[in-house]
Motif scaffolding. Structure first.
Motif, PDB file in Angstrom:
ATOM      1  N   ASN A  23       0.903  -1.218  -0.109  1.00  0.00           N
ATOM      2  CA  ASN A  23       0.145  -0.121   0.054  1.00  0.00           C
ATOM      3  C   ASN A  23       1.016   1.205  -0.095  1.00  0.00           C
ATOM      4  O   ASN A  23       0.434   2.115   0.726  1.00  0.00           O
ATOM      5  N   LEU A  24       1.872   1.230  -0.736  1.00  0.00           N
ATOM      6  CA  LEU A  24       2.628   2.545  -1.065  1.00  0.00           C
ATOM      7  C   LEU A  24       2.521   2.721  -2.285  1.00  0.00           C
ATOM      8  O   LEU A  24       2.766   2.273  -3.699  1.00  0.00           O
ATOM      9  N   ALA A  25       2.045   4.131  -2.677  1.00  0.00           N
ATOM     10  CA  ALA A  25       1.809   4.888  -3.777  1.00  0.00           C
ATOM     11  C   ALA A  25       0.740   3.842  -4.765  1.00  0.00           C
ATOM     12  O   ALA A  25      -0.255   3.309  -4.543  1.00  0.00           O
ATOM     13  N   THR A  66       5.927  11.367   3.091  1.00  0.00           N
ATOM     14  CA  THR A  66       4.485  12.258   2.739  1.00  0.00           C
ATOM     15  C   THR A  66       3.581  11.814   1.669  1.00  0.00           C
ATOM     16  O   THR A  66       4.298  11.768   0.501  1.00  0.00           O
ATOM     17  N   ASP A  67       2.453  11.641   1.956  1.00  0.00           N
ATOM     18  CA  ASP A  67       1.388  11.563   0.671  1.00  0.00           C
ATOM     19  C   ASP A  67       2.052  10.161  -0.055  1.00  0.00           C
ATOM     20  O   ASP A  67       1.566   9.989  -1.168  1.00  0.00           O
ATOM     21  N   MET A  68       2.505   9.324   0.610  1.00  0.00           N
ATOM     22  CA  MET A  68       2.886   8.011   0.095  1.00  0.00           C
ATOM     23  C   MET A  68       1.920   6.779   0.191  1.00  0.00           C
ATOM     24  O   MET A  68       2.212   5.873  -0.537  1.00  0.00           O
ATOM     25  N   ALA A  73      -6.334   3.213   1.018  1.00  0.00           N
ATOM     26  CA  ALA A  73      -5.684   2.308   2.271  1.00  0.00           C
ATOM     27  C   ALA A  73      -5.531   2.986   3.613  1.00  0.00           C
ATOM     28  O   ALA A  73      -5.343   4.257   3.803  1.00  0.00           O
ATOM     29  N   VAL A  74      -6.013   2.336   4.602  1.00  0.00           N
ATOM     30  CA  VAL A  74      -5.661   3.106   6.010  1.00  0.00           C
ATOM     31  C   VAL A  74      -4.166   2.765   6.665  1.00  0.00           C
ATOM     32  O   VAL A  74      -3.782   3.616   7.581  1.00  0.00           O
ATOM     33  N   ARG A 112       5.878   1.114   9.406  1.00  0.00           N
ATOM     34  CA  ARG A 112       4.457   1.095   9.215  1.00  0.00           C
ATOM     35  C   ARG A 112       3.994   2.746   8.976  1.00  0.00           C
ATOM     36  O   ARG A 112       4.441   3.612   9.798  1.00  0.00           O
ATOM     37  N   ILE A 113       2.937   3.008   7.974  1.00  0.00           N
ATOM     38  CA  ILE A 113       2.646   4.261   7.657  1.00  0.00           C
ATOM     39  C   ILE A 113       1.050   4.261   7.757  1.00  0.00           C
ATOM     40  O   ILE A 113       0.480   3.312   7.207  1.00  0.00           O
TER      41      ILE A 113
END
Length: 608
Positions: A23-25, A66-68, A73-74, A112-113
């Motif tokens: 769930n990255l970009a 940032t904004d990635m 996705a949560v 984790r983001i």
């Protein structure tokens, strides 16, 4: 996809085995397995090649996420499996994270983001801070590309690299240890000097108190029972007349008055002795009375002598009273003001301040001794520091032409590289000539008397700028490749084994791509290398070729990573050769791709 490529002899086993991104970009969920040597990532522009490197940077706190987070996705997650064989490096990681990882070669790092923007990090399941994570990243991975977070871009690290290259590491350690000792002594000296006035006042007070006590009770420690003795004597002198009168009356009643006790007792004794002659049973009683009479007679005689000696001496009374008053003042002043305090408490206090007087005098001696020690250390520091500076300049003189050779091979023939030395004191330059002033050591650091900065002018006519301020990611990557290639050949001058190159082939052609590929291949013999490239000439040298593709389905864009082998790899190289816009691959383009692979295979001996 899981084929194993053995580590080549002599390389350090510090590897990134696996990278997992969720769930990255545009990446939903991918797992990338890496080989120990040269890993090349290829794919169309916008497919997400740099996102792979970006994910690694996010993982190691080299970049903010940032904004990635992927849309919808949560939570996002980046994790990696590292294999660290070196016990020294595991100890270094344990110190950086305060975790027991010294015995664990397999390390799992995760970050984790969250949708809120918050992030969390862990090492082998244990939470760690962002600062710890960044330290771990700097130990394990060196990323070269668009972001200014690389080990070699930091001036302090450049100085360390120069020392490693020039063989001055031990000299630097010696200087650092001497500098540490000097700083500790200097801090002690400053503390002693700052408290000198207070210490002098305290010493004067203690010496006054010691003299007062010594003058009163003597310097030999005095008699702890003197106060009790004088107190008893004072009571006697104060009641001398009454004592004499009553003692004399008692003596008279015993011995001198008519019908005195002893006289009557003697009569009774004589009668009993006579009766005892008549009745033996009274013998014991007669003996008791006789002994009592003798004892009482002796007591009366002693009482008479006491009365004769007893005399009221006003001078003695005044002397005892004066002495008692002096001792009472000492007890009140130095006895601790506690109930039951006595002269023994005054003597204990005198012993205590005696030790404190000795300590205060010793601190003054320490101040003089520390000044002498500092002077000796500074002399040694100047000697070692001068040699260290000379060794660094000599190393820089050797490094610069080697860098120029490497840059010329990499298509930066006109670039000018130099090592700029910056004195930490204004008079540093004068210290290089005998007989001139020596720089103030307060301006030195534990690394020496100077700082260095790697400078480069990529094009003719441009002023040289710090390496960390190069705008072009491609130029920066090539400079890093040049530095790494040289340092790797020095056998130990490089510090990080996992190297990542982004845009290393920016603005270069096919011929230069082959040169870069060869250098990356040589570097991969010692380090694990991850490289993003647009050139088939570089990708052909890869030990593991991974292609990144992006696809859109039902309004959702996803990215996949595939290990290219056999015919699929030939097709990928052919497509890179002719361009992604080609409708089909020709026999010529496939032949060219095969030729690239065979040329690379002939140099490095690995299968495609």
């Amino acid at each position: 996809m899981n084929r194993h490529i053995a580590a080549r002899p002599g390389r350090e086993d510090r590897l990134l085995r696996e990278l997992h991104i969720q769930n990255l970009a545009v990446i939903q969920d991918i797992t990338i397995e890496l080989c120990p040597h040269l890993n090349c990532f290829t794919g169309q522009t916008g497919a997400g090649k740099s996102l792979i490197i970006g994910a690694l940077e996010i993982l190691l706190a080299l970049r903010q996420p940032t904004d990635m987070l992927r849309k919808g996705a949560v939570e996002g997650r980046v994790s990696a499996v590292f294999h660290v064989e070196s016990p020294h490096l595991r100890q270094e990681l344990a110190v950086a994270t305060d975790l027991p990882v010294e015995q664990e070669p397999e390390l799992i790092i995760a970050r984790r983001i969250f949708e809120s923007g918050r992030t969390s990090a862990s090492l082998n399941g244990h939470p760690i801070t962002g600062t710890m994570l960044k330290q771990v990243g700097e130990i394990l991975v060196d990323v070269h590309g668009q972001h200014d977070a690389q080990f070699l871009l930091k001036p302090a690290n450049q100085l360390a690299v120069l020392d490693d290259f020039g063989g001055s590491t031990e000299m630097r350690r010696e200087f650092a240890e001497l500098h540490r000792q000097r700083q500790e002594l200097f801090a002690q000296q400053q503390e002693l000097a700052a408290s000198r006035t207070l210490r002098r006042q305290q010493l004067e007070l203690y010496e006054f108190q010691a003299k007062e006590i010594d003058d009163a009770i003597g310097g030999g420690g005095g008699d702890a029972n003197e106060h009790e003795t004088l107190t008893a004597r004072s009571r006697v002198l104060a009641n001398a007349e009454k004592i004499k009168r009553q003692a004399a009356g008692t003596y008279a009643a015993l011995y001198e008055e008519e019908g005195a006790i002893i006289e009557r007792l003697k009569v009774a004794m004589a009668a009993l002795m006579e009766l005892a002659e008549m009745d033996e049973s009274l013998g014991s009683l007669a003996t008791q009375v006789k002994e009592a009479t003798v004892s009482l007679d002796d007591a009366a005689f002693s009482l008479r002598r006491y009365v004769d000696r007893l005399d009221l001496d006003p001078a003695e009374m005044a002397e005892v009273t004066e002495r008692l008053n002096l001792l009472n003042r000492l007890i009140d002043k130095y006895g601790g003001r506690t109930a039951g305090a006595g002269l023994q408490d005054v003597l204990a206090y005198r012993e205590q301040i005696g030790r404190q007087i000795a300590e205060l005098k010793e601190q003054d001696q320490d101040l003089s001794a520390s000044a002498e020690s500092i002077a000796k250390l500074e002399e040694r520091l100047r000697e070692i520091g001068g040699k260290l500076t000379a060794a660094r300049k000599k190393a820089a003189g050797k490094l610069v032409p080697l860098i120029h050779e490497q840059l010329a091979d990499l298509g930066m023939k006109e670039a000018e590289f130099k090592v700029e030395f910056m004195a930490l004191t204004n008079d540093f330059a004068s210290a290089q000539s005998p007989g001139t002033a020596v720089p103030g050591l307060d301006h030195s650091t534990s690394s020496g008397f100077e700082a260095v900065e790697f400078m480069i002018a990529p094009n003719p006519g441009q002023p040289a700028r710090p390496l960390r301020r190069i705008a072009s990611g491609g130029e920066l990557s090539r400079v890093m490749l040049a530095l790494k290639s040289i340092l790797a050949q020095r056998g130990g001058a490089d510090r990080v084994s996992v190297l990542v190159f982004d845009e290393v082939d920016a603005n270069v052609g096919g011929r230069m791509g082959s040169v870069i590929g060869k250098k990356l291949r040589a570097l991969a013999a010692i380090h694990q290398v991850l490289c993003i490239t647009h050139l088939p000439q570089i990708a052909a040298f890869a030990d593991r070729h991974l292609t990144i593709r992006k696809a859109t389905s039902k309004g959702q864009t996803t990215t996949t990573v595939t290990v290219m082998e056999g015919e699929a790899r030939l097709a990928e190289l052919a497509e890179m050769t002719v361009g992604s816009g080609a409708k089909s691959l020709s026999e010529t383009s496939l032949a060219q791709a095969k030729e690239l692979l065979e040329a690379a295979r002939g140099k490095k001996g690995v299968r495609s």
